[in-house]
Design a protein around this motif. Structure first.
Motif, PDB file in Angstrom:
ATOM      1  N   TYR A 133       0.823  -1.210   0.000  1.00 27.42           N
ATOM      2  CA  TYR A 133       0.000   0.000   0.000  1.00 27.42           C
ATOM      3  C   TYR A 133       0.854   1.256   0.000  1.00 27.42           C
ATOM      4  O   TYR A 133       0.489   2.278  -0.581  1.00 27.42           O
ATOM      5  CB  TYR A 133      -0.917  -0.028   1.215  1.00 27.42           C
ATOM      6  CG  TYR A 133      -1.960   1.063   1.242  1.00 27.42           C
ATOM      7  CD1 TYR A 133      -3.027   1.041   0.338  1.00 27.42           C
ATOM      8  CD2 TYR A 133      -1.890   2.107   2.157  1.00 27.42           C
ATOM      9  CE1 TYR A 133      -3.984   2.034   0.352  1.00 27.42           C
ATOM     10  CE2 TYR A 133      -2.852   3.103   2.181  1.00 27.42           C
ATOM     11  CZ  TYR A 133      -3.895   3.063   1.281  1.00 27.42           C
ATOM     12  OH  TYR A 133      -4.851   4.041   1.296  1.00 27.42           O
ATOM     13  N   THR A 134       1.992   1.204   0.687  1.00 27.26           N
ATOM     14  CA  THR A 134       2.862   2.383   0.789  1.00 27.26           C
ATOM     15  C   THR A 134       4.244   2.005   0.271  1.00 27.26           C
ATOM     16  O   THR A 134       5.148   1.684   1.039  1.00 27.26           O
ATOM     17  CB  THR A 134       2.950   2.879   2.242  1.00 27.26           C
ATOM     18  OG1 THR A 134       3.502   1.817   3.046  1.00 27.26           O
ATOM     19  CG2 THR A 134       1.597   3.232   2.789  1.00 27.26           C
ATOM     20  N   LEU A 135       4.395   2.043  -1.013  1.00 27.49           N
ATOM     21  CA  LEU A 135       5.655   1.633  -1.618  1.00 27.49           C
ATOM     22  C   LEU A 135       6.803   2.552  -1.230  1.00 27.49           C
ATOM     23  O   LEU A 135       7.963   2.161  -1.264  1.00 27.49           O
ATOM     24  CB  LEU A 135       5.505   1.596  -3.146  1.00 27.49           C
ATOM     25  CG  LEU A 135       4.483   0.576  -3.679  1.00 27.49           C
ATOM     26  CD1 LEU A 135       4.387   0.672  -5.186  1.00 27.49           C
ATOM     27  CD2 LEU A 135       4.857  -0.834  -3.246  1.00 27.49           C
ATOM     28  N   ALA A 136       6.476   3.768  -0.846  1.00 25.63           N
ATOM     29  CA  ALA A 136       7.524   4.723  -0.482  1.00 25.63           C
ATOM     30  C   ALA A 136       7.890   4.647   0.996  1.00 25.63           C
ATOM     31  O   ALA A 136       8.637   5.482   1.498  1.00 25.63           O
ATOM     32  CB  ALA A 136       7.076   6.146  -0.817  1.00 25.63           C
ATOM     33  N   ASP A 137       7.368   3.639   1.718  1.00 27.19           N
ATOM     34  CA  ASP A 137       7.640   3.457   3.148  1.00 27.19           C
ATOM     35  C   ASP A 137       7.266   4.690   3.973  1.00 27.19           C
ATOM     36  O   ASP A 137       7.914   5.019   4.964  1.00 27.19           O
ATOM     37  CB  ASP A 137       9.129   3.143   3.389  1.00 27.19           C
ATOM     38  CG  ASP A 137       9.468   1.740   2.941  1.00 27.19           C
ATOM     39  OD1 ASP A 137       8.538   0.924   2.797  1.00 27.19           O
ATOM     40  OD2 ASP A 137      10.669   1.461   2.746  1.00 27.19           O
ATOM     41  N   ARG A 138       6.216   5.368   3.541  1.00 30.54           N
ATOM     42  CA  ARG A 138       5.798   6.551   4.291  1.00 30.54           C
ATOM     43  C   ARG A 138       4.910   6.139   5.459  1.00 30.54           C
ATOM     44  O   ARG A 138       4.417   5.020   5.528  1.00 30.54           O
ATOM     45  CB  ARG A 138       5.042   7.509   3.376  1.00 30.54           C
ATOM     46  CG  ARG A 138       3.746   6.933   2.812  1.00 30.54           C
ATOM     47  CD  ARG A 138       3.027   7.948   1.925  1.00 30.54           C
ATOM     48  NE  ARG A 138       1.796   7.397   1.368  1.00 30.54           N
ATOM     49  CZ  ARG A 138       0.632   7.369   2.012  1.00 30.54           C
ATOM     50  NH1 ARG A 138       0.559   7.853   3.254  1.00 30.54           N
ATOM     51  NH2 ARG A 138      -0.435   6.843   1.439  1.00 30.54           N
ATOM     52  N   ALA A 139       4.711   7.054   6.387  1.00 29.30           N
ATOM     53  CA  ALA A 139       3.834   6.794   7.529  1.00 29.30           C
ATOM     54  C   ALA A 139       2.388   6.717   7.046  1.00 29.30           C
ATOM     55  O   ALA A 139       2.038   7.236   5.972  1.00 29.30           O
ATOM     56  CB  ALA A 139       3.993   7.904   8.570  1.00 29.30           C
ATOM     57  N   ILE A 140       1.525   6.084   7.847  1.00 27.83           N
ATOM     58  CA  ILE A 140       0.130   5.884   7.456  1.00 27.83           C
ATOM     59  C   ILE A 140      -0.793   6.639   8.394  1.00 27.83           C
ATOM     60  O   ILE A 140      -0.480   6.884   9.558  1.00 27.83           O
ATOM     61  CB  ILE A 140      -0.238   4.384   7.458  1.00 27.83           C
ATOM     62  CG1 ILE A 140      -0.009   3.786   8.839  1.00 27.83           C
ATOM     63  CG2 ILE A 140       0.571   3.632   6.416  1.00 27.83           C
ATOM     64  CD1 ILE A 140      -0.483   2.349   8.959  1.00 27.83           C
ATOM     65  N   SER A 141      -1.963   6.991   7.876  1.00 23.47           N
ATOM     66  CA  SER A 141      -2.967   7.708   8.659  1.00 23.47           C
ATOM     67  C   SER A 141      -3.867   6.707   9.386  1.00 23.47           C
ATOM     68  O   SER A 141      -3.793   5.492   9.161  1.00 23.47           O
ATOM     69  CB  SER A 141      -3.800   8.608   7.751  1.00 23.47           C
ATOM     70  OG  SER A 141      -4.540   7.808   6.836  1.00 23.47           O
ATOM     71  N   GLN A 142      -4.773   7.233  10.221  1.00 29.59           N
ATOM     72  CA  GLN A 142      -5.693   6.360  10.948  1.00 29.59           C
ATOM     73  C   GLN A 142      -6.649   5.639  10.000  1.00 29.59           C
ATOM     74  O   GLN A 142      -6.950   4.459  10.197  1.00 29.59           O
ATOM     75  CB  GLN A 142      -6.489   7.188  11.969  1.00 29.59           C
ATOM     76  CG  GLN A 142      -5.658   7.664  13.147  1.00 29.59           C
ATOM     77  CD  GLN A 142      -6.534   8.156  14.295  1.00 29.59           C
ATOM     78  OE1 GLN A 142      -7.721   7.835  14.375  1.00 29.59           O
ATOM     79  NE2 GLN A 142      -5.943   8.947  15.191  1.00 29.59           N
ATOM     80  N   GLY A 167       3.159  13.206  16.878  1.00 28.82           N
ATOM     81  CA  GLY A 167       1.824  13.757  17.073  1.00 28.82           C
ATOM     82  C   GLY A 167       1.202  14.359  15.830  1.00 28.82           C
ATOM     83  O   GLY A 167       0.280  15.177  15.951  1.00 28.82           O
ATOM     84  N   ASP A 168       1.648  13.956  14.646  1.00 26.91           N
ATOM     85  CA  ASP A 168       1.097  14.519  13.415  1.00 26.91           C
ATOM     86  C   ASP A 168      -0.049  13.680  12.852  1.00 26.91           C
ATOM     87  O   ASP A 168      -0.517  13.924  11.735  1.00 26.91           O
ATOM     88  CB  ASP A 168       2.199  14.684  12.367  1.00 26.91           C
ATOM     89  CG  ASP A 168       2.832  13.343  11.967  1.00 26.91           C
ATOM     90  OD1 ASP A 168       2.519  12.320  12.628  1.00 26.91           O
ATOM     91  OD2 ASP A 168       3.641  13.317  11.021  1.00 26.91           O
ATOM     92  N   GLY A 169      -0.486  12.665  13.625  1.00 29.21           N
ATOM     93  CA  GLY A 169      -1.591  11.831  13.165  1.00 29.21           C
ATOM     94  C   GLY A 169      -1.168  10.749  12.191  1.00 29.21           C
ATOM     95  O   GLY A 169      -2.023  10.093  11.595  1.00 29.21           O
TER      96      GLY A 169
END
Length: 452
Positions: free
Chosen positions: A345-354, A385-387
């Motif tokens: 889902y996140t090929l760029a290894d980025r953080a995920i939202s709720q 704390g950025d969600g």
């Protein structure tokens, strides 16, 4: 002549009066010899005591030397064992003909407690004890989520069964069918007792690396190890009786297998939940975080940072119910599927939202987590704390929780070496973490001036 007679009469009259004096003089002479006799006695007694003390001292020295040698041998033996083998030996409280067994209560303690219950020594089981255990074990159709807690010490669990039960605790519901098919070696959708025992021997690695011939392996009294973990006896354990009946002639179908695995998972989760709920219907968000982090290899500062972060972000405590707690733990058993979904889902290894987290959980498990539960998880693991949640860090920490400290962690736990004034990697990371947390609690009491 008359005068001589009077003197003679006086002497005769004095004679009776001299007898007491004579006796007193005799006693006096005897008294003077008493110290000589006491001296002889004291010399004899003192010599005997000295010899006894020397003998006991030499005997104690030999015993201490033997104890130190035995302790060294035990330590060397434990170093050769796996973490699961060491833990089984530590918690096993009963023994039968040289083989160690856990009781149902021992197994529960081993997965939720740091140390076993205090005991002087292991209880030796007799043939009558085994018959009593057999009579008290309920059949599978009467199984429940209280099975192990009801049986307590009226049952036995072998080492290979211990490994099987540990694997049950980490299996996702979707993996129940796979586990059943592994036991069903002939593919008839029913598991017989012999099929079950074959897989248990494979799990325990009973005959691995043993240089003996096949005829020796077939002997009933063949001993495959030196620790009393997997000695071969023709006895029925509680698990075998429960699953296959007292005569061992009942087959196990998938519905019964599913019911047993689901009941065991629920029972252990209830035990953990009740430890913190204290009879209430919900636990606090802080207690929920403690349960999640209790088996992880975080050091003291990292552990405290997670709890402090949660306390700062939760403005109103609503609590976590058992159903929410169970759903989240079942999701953790699907952690591998979740990791795959996140990588796709996140090929760029980025953080995920709720919302992304919630959708991924739904895809992997088939059910949804409550909004409040997801808020709590993000309050614990959202670093800045950025969600958004760093799912790689979350997965790495939760893997330790799933495997209850047994799986090798990527975290390194450091201990301070006072002699060399440096930090070194701990030999026993899990024990080191427990010790650090105990020290942290003592520091808390000290800061609260409870000892002043």
């Amino acid at each position: 002549m008359a005068a001589f007679g009077r003197i003679a009469n006086r002497v005769l009259n004095l004679a009776p009066n001299l007898r007491p004096l004579q006796r007193n003089l005799h006693k006096l002479n005897s008294a003077k010899s008493v110290p000589k006799n006491y001296t002889k006695y004291l010399v004899l007694v003192g010599g005997g005591l000295t010899a006894l003390i020397c003998t006991n001292y030499l005997k104690s020295e030999r015993l201490d030397a033997a104890f130190r040698m035995r302790k060294s041998e035990d330590e060397n033996l434990l170093k050769k064992l796996t973490s699961r083998e060491r833990r089984f030996i530590k918690f096993a409280s009963v023994e039968y003909r040289g083989q160690l067994y856990m009781t149902p209560q021992d197994f529960l303690d081993s997965v939720v407690e740091q140390e076993p219950r205090p005991r002087l020594k292991r209880r030796m089981l007799s043939d009558q004890d085994l018959q009593t255990i057999k009579d008290n074990t309920p059949p599978l159709k009467k199984g429940s989520k209280m099975l192990f807690r009801t049986l307590r010490d009226r049952g036995i669990v072998s080492y290979t069964e211990y490994l099987f039960l540990l694997s049950v605790l980490t299996k996702p519901i979707s993996g129940f069918r796979i586990a059943f098919n592994m036991f069903d070696t002939d593919g008839n959708q029913r598991v017989e007792k012999d099929e079950f025992l074959v897989i248990l021997r494979i799990l325990g690695g009973t005959f691995k690396q043993s240089k003996v011939d096949e005829e020796t392996r077939k002997l009933d009294d063949y001993i495959a190890d030196d620790e009393g973990l997997q000695r071969k006896h023709r006895i029925d354990t509680t698990l075998q009786i429960h699953l296959f009946g007292k005569k061992g002639n009942q087959d196990l179908n998938y519905d019964g297998f599913y019911k047993f695995m689901d009941n065991l998972q629920t029972e252990v989760l209830e035990l953990e939940f009740n430890e913190f709920s204290k009879g209430n219907v919900a636990i606090t968000e802080n207690d929920f975080a403690k349960i999640l982090l209790r088996y992880t290899y975080l050091n003291t500062e990292e552990y405290d940072a997670y709890l402090e972060r949660l306390m700062d972000r939760i403005k109103e405590e609503r609590g976590i119910t058992f159903d929410e707690f169970r759903d989240f733990c079942r999701f953790l058993n699907n952690l591998e599927d979740f990791a795959i979904a996140m990588r796709m889902y996140t090929l760029a290894d980025r953080a995920i939202s709720q919302s992304e987290f919630s959708r991924a959980v739904k895809i992997c498990t088939g059910f949804s987590l409550s909004k409040h539960l997801i808020d709590t998880v993000f309050a614990i693991f959202d670093d800045n704390g950025d969600g958004m949640l760093s799912y790689r860090e979350f997965i790495a920490i939760m893997k330790d929780r799933v495997h209850r400290g047994f799986k090798v962690s990527h975290w390194k736990v450091l201990e301070y070496d006072l002699a060399n004034d440096e930090f070194i990697e701990a030999d026993s990371p899990l024990f080191a973490v427990w010790r650090q947390r105990a020290c942290r609690r003592l520091d808390h009491f000290k800061d609260a001036e409870l000892f002043s």
